[in-house]
Design a protein around this motif. Structure first.
Motif, PDB file in Angstrom:
ATOM      1  N   ALA A  79      13.059 -87.496  64.843  1.00 19.95           N
ATOM      2  CA  ALA A  79      13.936 -88.606  65.213  1.00 19.95           C
ATOM      3  C   ALA A  79      13.477 -89.848  64.462  1.00 19.95           C
ATOM      4  CB  ALA A  79      13.897 -88.847  66.716  1.00 19.95           C
ATOM      5  N   LEU A  80      14.417 -90.647  63.961  1.00 18.67           N
ATOM      6  CA  LEU A  80      14.136 -91.898  63.241  1.00 18.67           C
ATOM      7  C   LEU A  80      14.608 -93.057  64.110  1.00 18.67           C
ATOM      8  CD1 LEU A  80      15.446 -90.782  59.731  1.00 18.67           C
ATOM      9  CD2 LEU A  80      13.147 -90.593  60.623  1.00 18.67           C
ATOM     10  N   TRP A  81      13.722 -94.046  64.333  1.00 18.63           N
ATOM     11  CA  TRP A  81      14.064 -95.139  65.238  1.00 18.63           C
ATOM     12  C   TRP A  81      13.436 -96.456  64.791  1.00 18.63           C
ATOM     13  CZ3 TRP A  81       9.898 -97.259  68.075  1.00 18.63           C
ATOM     14  CH2 TRP A  81       8.707 -96.498  68.048  1.00 18.63           C
ATOM     15  N   PHE A  82      13.956 -97.549  65.358  1.00 23.39           N
ATOM     16  CA  PHE A  82      13.427 -98.884  65.072  1.00 23.39           C
ATOM     17  C   PHE A  82      12.740 -99.460  66.313  1.00 23.39           C
ATOM     18  CE2 PHE A  82      16.214 -98.500  61.454  1.00 23.39           C
ATOM     19  CZ  PHE A  82      15.565 -99.229  60.459  1.00 23.39           C
ATOM     20  N   GLU A  83      13.509 -99.940  67.295  1.00 22.65           N
ATOM     21  CA  GLU A  83      12.908-100.583  68.459  1.00 22.65           C
ATOM     22  C   GLU A  83      12.556 -99.620  69.588  1.00 22.65           C
ATOM     23  OE1 GLU A  83      15.802-101.766  67.193  1.00 22.65           O
ATOM     24  OE2 GLU A  83      15.189-103.674  66.271  1.00 22.65           O
ATOM     25  N   ASP A  84      13.405 -98.614  69.815  1.00 21.77           N
ATOM     26  CA  ASP A  84      13.266 -97.781  71.002  1.00 21.77           C
ATOM     27  C   ASP A  84      13.269 -96.300  70.619  1.00 21.77           C
ATOM     28  OD1 ASP A  84      13.310 -96.563  73.441  1.00 21.77           O
ATOM     29  OD2 ASP A  84      15.147 -97.523  74.160  1.00 21.77           O
ATOM     30  N   PRO A  85      12.144 -95.600  70.827  1.00 22.06           N
ATOM     31  CA  PRO A  85      12.107 -94.171  70.467  1.00 22.06           C
ATOM     32  C   PRO A  85      13.048 -93.325  71.304  1.00 22.06           C
ATOM     33  CG  PRO A  85      10.125 -94.799  71.679  1.00 22.06           C
ATOM     34  CD  PRO A  85      10.850 -96.065  71.359  1.00 22.06           C
ATOM     35  N   GLU A  86      13.465 -93.855  72.471  1.00 18.86           N
ATOM     36  CA  GLU A  86      14.403 -93.123  73.310  1.00 18.86           C
ATOM     37  C   GLU A  86      15.833 -93.231  72.797  1.00 18.86           C
ATOM     38  OE1 GLU A  86      13.469 -91.169  75.772  1.00 18.86           O
ATOM     39  OE2 GLU A  86      11.381 -91.693  75.343  1.00 18.86           O
ATOM     40  N   GLN A  87      16.075 -94.172  71.860  1.00 17.58           N
ATOM     41  CA  GLN A  87      17.401 -94.344  71.280  1.00 17.58           C
ATOM     42  C   GLN A  87      17.292 -94.335  69.752  1.00 17.58           C
ATOM     43  OE1 GLN A  87      18.974 -97.964  72.998  1.00 17.58           O
ATOM     44  NE2 GLN A  87      19.427 -96.970  74.948  1.00 17.58           N
ATOM     45  N   PRO A  88      17.061 -93.164  69.181  1.00 17.09           N
ATOM     46  CA  PRO A  88      16.872 -93.086  67.728  1.00 17.09           C
ATOM     47  C   PRO A  88      18.140 -93.416  66.963  1.00 17.09           C
ATOM     48  CG  PRO A  88      16.986 -90.891  68.690  1.00 17.09           C
ATOM     49  CD  PRO A  88      16.951 -91.846  69.839  1.00 17.09           C
ATOM     50  N   GLU A  89      17.949 -93.938  65.757  1.00 18.10           N
ATOM     51  CA  GLU A  89      19.070 -94.235  64.868  1.00 18.10           C
ATOM     52  C   GLU A  89      19.676 -92.951  64.310  1.00 18.10           C
ATOM     53  OE1 GLU A  89      20.208 -97.342  64.057  1.00 18.10           O
ATOM     54  OE2 GLU A  89      18.785 -98.259  65.437  1.00 18.10           O
ATOM     55  N   ALA A  90      18.826 -91.942  64.125  1.00 17.36           N
ATOM     56  CA  ALA A  90      19.310 -90.684  63.545  1.00 17.36           C
ATOM     57  C   ALA A  90      18.351 -89.562  63.898  1.00 17.36           C
ATOM     58  CB  ALA A  90      19.445 -90.806  62.031  1.00 17.36           C
ATOM     59  N   ARG A  91      18.859 -88.345  63.817  1.00 16.86           N
ATOM     60  CA  ARG A  91      18.036 -87.157  64.022  1.00 16.86           C
ATOM     61  C   ARG A  91      18.183 -86.250  62.800  1.00 16.86           C
ATOM     62  NH1 ARG A  91      19.641 -88.340  69.358  1.00 16.86           N
ATOM     63  NH2 ARG A  91      17.894 -88.200  70.852  1.00 16.86           N
ATOM     64  N   GLY A  92      17.181 -85.426  62.583  1.00 16.74           N
ATOM     65  CA  GLY A  92      17.242 -84.530  61.436  1.00 16.74           C
ATOM     66  C   GLY A  92      16.107 -83.532  61.461  1.00 16.74           C
ATOM     67  N   VAL A  93      15.805 -82.989  60.285  1.00 16.51           N
ATOM     68  CA  VAL A  93      14.766 -81.975  60.121  1.00 16.51           C
ATOM     69  C   VAL A  93      13.888 -82.365  58.947  1.00 16.51           C
ATOM     70  CG1 VAL A  93      14.323 -79.563  59.526  1.00 16.51           C
ATOM     71  CG2 VAL A  93      16.166 -80.135  61.098  1.00 16.51           C
ATOM     72  N   LEU A  94      12.577 -82.267  59.124  1.00 18.35           N
ATOM     73  CA  LEU A  94      11.655 -82.526  58.024  1.00 18.35           C
ATOM     74  C   LEU A  94      11.792 -81.396  57.007  1.00 18.35           C
ATOM     75  CD1 LEU A  94       9.379 -84.588  57.246  1.00 18.35           C
ATOM     76  CD2 LEU A  94       7.775 -82.852  58.006  1.00 18.35           C
ATOM     77  N   ALA A  95      12.281 -81.731  55.822  1.00 16.13           N
ATOM     78  CA  ALA A  95      12.602 -80.704  54.829  1.00 16.13           C
ATOM     79  C   ALA A  95      11.426 -80.409  53.903  1.00 16.13           C
ATOM     80  CB  ALA A  95      13.816 -81.132  54.016  1.00 16.13           C
ATOM     81  N   ARG A  96      10.770 -81.430  53.408  1.00 18.56           N
ATOM     82  CA  ARG A  96       9.649 -81.250  52.491  1.00 18.56           C
ATOM     83  C   ARG A  96       8.606 -82.319  52.774  1.00 18.56           C
ATOM     84  NH1 ARG A  96      11.863 -77.208  51.998  1.00 18.56           N
ATOM     85  NH2 ARG A  96      12.780 -76.216  50.166  1.00 18.56           N
ATOM     86  N   ARG A  97       7.342 -81.979  52.580  1.00 21.22           N
ATOM     87  CA  ARG A  97       6.290 -82.981  52.718  1.00 21.22           C
ATOM     88  C   ARG A  97       5.288 -82.821  51.589  1.00 21.22           C
ATOM     89  NH1 ARG A  97       2.740 -82.480  57.967  1.00 21.22           N
ATOM     90  NH2 ARG A  97       1.406 -83.790  56.674  1.00 21.22           N
ATOM     91  N   ARG A  98       4.889 -83.948  51.049  1.00 24.04           N
ATOM     92  CA  ARG A  98       3.879 -83.989  50.005  1.00 24.04           C
ATOM     93  C   ARG A  98       2.784 -84.959  50.445  1.00 24.04           C
ATOM     94  NH1 ARG A  98       6.551 -80.314  49.284  1.00 24.04           N
ATOM     95  NH2 ARG A  98       7.747 -79.665  47.448  1.00 24.04           N
ATOM     96  N   ALA A  99       1.768 -85.152  49.623  1.00 20.80           N
ATOM     97  CA  ALA A  99       0.662 -86.016  50.015  1.00 20.80           C
ATOM     98  C   ALA A  99       1.102 -87.460  50.211  1.00 20.80           C
ATOM     99  CB  ALA A  99      -0.450 -85.951  48.961  1.00 20.80           C
ATOM    100  N   ASP A 100       2.127 -87.910  49.457  1.00 17.74           N
ATOM    101  CA  ASP A 100       2.512 -89.319  49.518  1.00 17.74           C
ATOM    102  C   ASP A 100       3.956 -89.552  49.923  1.00 17.74           C
ATOM    103  OD1 ASP A 100       3.565 -88.199  47.260  1.00 17.74           O
ATOM    104  OD2 ASP A 100       3.168 -89.909  45.954  1.00 17.74           O
ATOM    105  N   ARG A 101       4.693 -88.500  50.248  1.00 13.82           N
ATOM    106  CA  ARG A 101       6.091 -88.689  50.623  1.00 13.82           C
ATOM    107  C   ARG A 101       6.588 -87.490  51.420  1.00 13.82           C
ATOM    108  NH1 ARG A 101       8.786 -89.219  44.882  1.00 13.82           N
ATOM    109  NH2 ARG A 101       6.820 -90.333  44.589  1.00 13.82           N
ATOM    110  N   ILE A 102       7.659 -87.738  52.164  1.00  8.10           N
ATOM    111  CA  ILE A 102       8.298 -86.672  52.913  1.00  8.10           C
ATOM    112  C   ILE A 102       9.791 -86.740  52.678  1.00  8.10           C
ATOM    113  CG2 ILE A 102       6.547 -86.535  54.728  1.00  8.10           C
ATOM    114  CD1 ILE A 102       8.357 -88.215  56.482  1.00  8.10           C
ATOM    115  N   GLY A 103      10.464 -85.622  52.881  1.00  7.86           N
ATOM    116  CA  GLY A 103      11.921 -85.570  52.783  1.00  7.86           C
ATOM    117  C   GLY A 103      12.505 -85.138  54.108  1.00  7.86           C
ATOM    118  N   VAL A 104      13.526 -85.850  54.571  1.00  6.01           N
ATOM    119  CA  VAL A 104      14.173 -85.549  55.844  1.00  6.01           C
ATOM    120  C   VAL A 104      15.654 -85.306  55.595  1.00  6.01           C
ATOM    121  CG1 VAL A 104      14.752 -86.396  58.143  1.00  6.01           C
ATOM    122  CG2 VAL A 104      12.518 -86.937  57.138  1.00  6.01           C
TER     123      VAL A 104
END
Length: 574
Positions: free
Chosen positions: A20-45
Motif C-alpha cells: 500500500a502507498l500512502w501519505f498521511e494515513d496508512p489506513e487510507q492509502p493512495e494506491a495499492r499494488g504488488v512489489l514487482a522487482r527489487r534491487r539494492a537501490d530501487r524497487i518497482g511496484v
C-alpha cells in the motif's frame, strides 16, 4: 520501511508481496499494488488501476498490505464446507480430510508412465493418485522428486481427459510445478499477478496469454480511442462550455464509457475462454478463490506444500474437486500461524499431518518417496537418521558426488562434504538492537563471511553458494559484510526463502550463543532440518555447542559431526 541509512536491501517486503502507498494515513492509502522487482537501490511496484496524480510527488510511504483478504478467503471456504452435503463427492472428500472417513485406495489400473525415469516409489504415488476416488497423500522428504512425481500425476490425469487445479501454499512451489508441466508440453494457465511469479513462468500467466489474442489488441484499440475522446472532450471550445458544447461533451464521455465497457467485456469473455479451454489451472491455495474461476469445478486438485497450508486456506483449493492429492513433508516448514489462540485450537497442524499419522496410512493413502537425488550421502546421513527414521537412500548419481568432480580443488582444512564449526568458548555472544527484537551475532557473522570467501577462493562461484541464518538481524549483518559477493550472485536469507530450493554449497549460521542455553525458535527443529538439507555437495554449519548442546537434536548433530570427523573448533583457522 527500512530504518534511515539501511537502504532498500533490508526492506522486509519481497517480490510479489501486496503493498500500500500512502501519505498521511496508512489506513487510507493512495494506491495499492504488488512489489514487482527489487534491487539494492530501487524497487518497482505494479499498481492496481490508474496512478493517482499525487504519487508523482515525493514523500509517500510504502508498507506491506494487511493479510485480511487472505483470511477472508479462508473464512468463506469454511462456510462453503459447512454447506456441503455428506453424500456429495465433495462432502465425502471433506469427511476424509477431517478424519471422519478413511480414504479408500482405489484399485490401480495399468499405467504407461510418460516419464520413464520415475522410480518405484514415485510410480506407486502416481498410480494411487490416479486410482483414488477421494484422497491420497505423497510424503516427499528433501530431494526425493516430489515435484516430478506430481507433474507425472497431472499429465496422467490430462491424458484421461480430466481437468486439474494445481496449487500450493507459496507462489514458488506453484511455479516449480508449472515449469515442469510446461517443459513436458502440458498447457497450463497460471493465475495470479505476473509480479508474483518467476520470470520463466510469466509466459503462462493469464495476463500474458490474454495479450497474445486478437481480442486484447482490439480492446487496446478501443481503450486508446476512448482516452482520445475524453482528452478532446476536456478541451473547451472557443465559445467556452455553452449548452451545445456541454451536450456534445456529455455525449463524448458517454461514447468513451461505452467503448471502455465494450473493451472490458471483450477481455472478460476472452479470459473465460482461455480458462475454459485449459486442462490445467495453477494458483496458490488462497488464489484458488479468484473471481476469474467463479464456480468452475475440476476433476482433481493437486495441493503441494500441504504441510504449510493452514486448513482454511487448503480448503479454498480442495473444495473445487471431488478428488485430491496432497503432497508435503511434516518435517519441513510448518504453517505460519501467529495467534496463540489459533495454535491452541489446532491450526498449527494440517490435514496432511493428521492423516499421515493415522494407523495404517502408509501404503494405503500415504506413499513415502525414499530415494533422494540432491545430497551427497554424507550430507544426507544426519537428517536421514535424526528426522526420517533412516528410510532415505541416496541415488547413485549423487551419493558420492563431490566438489572435486566439478574441477574444484580439495580444501585440506575443510575435508569432506560436511563440516561443523563449533564456536563454543570463543565468546561470540549474541545480541539484540535497541529497536530490533531479532537476534544477531557479530562474531558468528564474521566467521560465516570468512567461510564464504574461502569457498569462493577455492573456486566455487558466488551464485552457487547460499547462506542461511534463522534470524533476520543476522541476515542483514551478513549482507553488509558480504556486499561484493552478493553483487556476484551470492544468496543470503532466512530459512523460508530457501524452502524447496538447493545450492551447490551452503553455509548455515545458527546464530544463538548465550550462557542460559536459550534457543528461541531454533527449538522448532523443522526449520533447522530445512536449513541442513539445501546443499548438494558441501555444507558448513556454524554453531555454539555450549548453547545448543543441551537440546537432544543439536546434541545428536554435534555427536554425528564428531563421529564422522566433520567437527572442528572455531579456534582453528580463525
Amino acid at each position: 520501511m527500512p530504518r534511515k541509512g539501511e537502504g532498500l536491501r533490508d526492506l522486509r517486503v519481497g517480490e510479489g508481496d501486496p503493498v500500500a502507498l500512502w501519505f498521511e494515513d496508512p489506513e487510507q492509502p493512495e494506491a495499492r499494488g504488488v512489489l514487482a522487482r527489487r534491487r539494492a537501490d530501487r524497487i518497482g511496484v505494479v499498481l492496481d488501476g490508474d496512478i493517482p496524480e499525487r504519487l508523482w510527488e515525493e514523500g509517500f510511504r510504502l508498507d506491506r498490505e494487511s493479510p485480511e483478504v487472505t483470511l477472508d478467503r479462508g473464512a468463506r471456504a469454511i462456510e462453503q464446507a459447512r454447506g456441503l452435503k455428506a453424500s456429495s463427492p465433495e462432502g465425502r472428500l471433506l469427511d476424509q480430510l477431517l478424519g471422519l472417513q478413511e480414504p479408500e485406495a482405489g484399485r490401480p489400473a495399468p499405467i504407461t508412465f510418460l516419464d520413464p525415469a520415475l522410480e518405484p516409489d514415485q510410480q506407486r504415488a502416481v498410480a494411487r493418485g490416479v486410482a483414488s476416488d477421494g484422497l491420497t497423500l505423497v510424503l516427499g522428504p528433501p530431494g526425493t522428486g516430489k515435484t516430478r512425481t506430481l507433474a507425472e500425476l497431472v499429465r496422467q490425469a490430462v491424458v484421461r481427459g480430466e481437468r486439474v487445479l494445481i496449487s500450493a501454499a507459496s507462489n514458488t512451489a506453484v511455479d516449480n510445478l508449472v515449469l515442469r508441466l510446461d517443459g513436458a508440453g502440458v498447457p497450463v494457465v497460471r493465475l495470479g499477478h505476473p509480479a508474483r511469479v518467476l520470470p520463466a513462468v510469466e509466459g503462462r500467466t493469464l495476463d500474458v496469454l490474454l495479450e497474445q489474442t486478437d481480442a486484447w489488441r482490439l480492446a487496446r484499440a478501443w481503450t486508446r480511442q476512448a482516452e482520445d475522446i475524453r482528452r478532446r472532450a476536456r478541451k473547451p471550445s472557443r465559445g467556452g462550455f455553452d449548452r451545445e458544447a456541454r451536450e456534445a461533451r456529455r455525449a463524448a464521455f458517454h461514447e468513451a464509457r461505452a467503448l471502455l465497457r465494450d473493451a472490458r467485456d471483450q477481455l472478460r469473455a476472452t479470459q473465460h475462454m482461455i480458462l475454459d479451454r485449459a486442462p490445467v489451472i495453477a494458483a496458490t491455495a488462497a488464489g484458488a478463490d479468484s473471481v476469474l474461476l467463479g464456480g468452475q469445478r475440476f476433476d482433481l486438485v493437486v495441493l503441494d506444500e500441504a504441510t504449510q497450508a493452514p486448513d482454511p486456506l487448503a480448503l479454498v483449493a480442495l473444495l473445487r474437486a471431488p478428488r485430491a492429492v496432497l503432497a508435503g513433508d511434516p518435517h519441513q516448514l510448518p504453517p505460519t500461524v501467529i495467534a496463540r489462540e489459533a495454535l491452541a485450537l489446532g491450526l498449527g497442524t494440517t490435514f496432511f499431518e493428521r492423516l499421515a499419522l493415522r494407523p495404517g496410512a502408509e501404503g494405503r493413502w500415504v506413499t513415502t518417496l525414499r530415494v533422494q537425488h540432491r545430497m551427497h550421502r554424507a550430507l544426507m546421513a544426519f537428517p536421514n537418521h535424526a528426522t526420517y527414521g533412516g528410510v532415505l537412500a541416496a541415488s547413485p548419481a549423487v551419493a558420492g558426488a563431490c566438489m572435486e568432480d566439478l574441477g574444484i580443488p580439495e580444501d585440506g582444512g575443510r575435508p569432506g562434504p560436511f563440516v561443523a564449526v563449533d564456536s563454543a568458548g570463543r565468546g561470540w555472544e549474541e545480541e539484540r538492537g535497541e529497536d530490533d527484537p531479532s537476534t544477531r551475532n557479530p562474531g558468528h557473522a564474521g566467521r560465516t563471511a570468512a567461510e564464504v570467501r574461502r569457498l569462493i577462493e577455492r573456486g566455487v562461484a558466488a551464485a552457487d553458494i547460499g547462506v542461511i541464518a534463522p534470524y533476520y538481524a543476522q541476515v542483514r549483518l551478513l549482507r553488509d559484510l558480504l556486499a561484493p559477493e552478493l553483487a556476484q550472485g551470492l544468496e543470503i536469507s532466512t530459512v523460508d526463502a530457501f524452502q524447496g530450493r538447493e545450492k551447490l554449497a551452503m553455509v548455515v549460521d545458527l546464530v544463538r550463543s548465550n550462557d542460559a542455553g536459550e534457543l528461541g525458535f531454533l527449538q522448532d527443529i523443522r526449520r533447522t532440518n530445512v536449513a541442513l538439507t539445501r546443499a548438494q555437495r558441501f555444507l558448513l554449519v556454524l554453531l555454539d555447542g555450549g548453547t545448543l548442546g543441551a537440546h537432544p537434536y543439536y546434541a545428536a548433530l554435534l555427536a554425528h559431526a564428531q563421529d564422522s570427523g566433520a567437527w572442528m573448533s572455531a579456534f582453528v583457522d580463525d
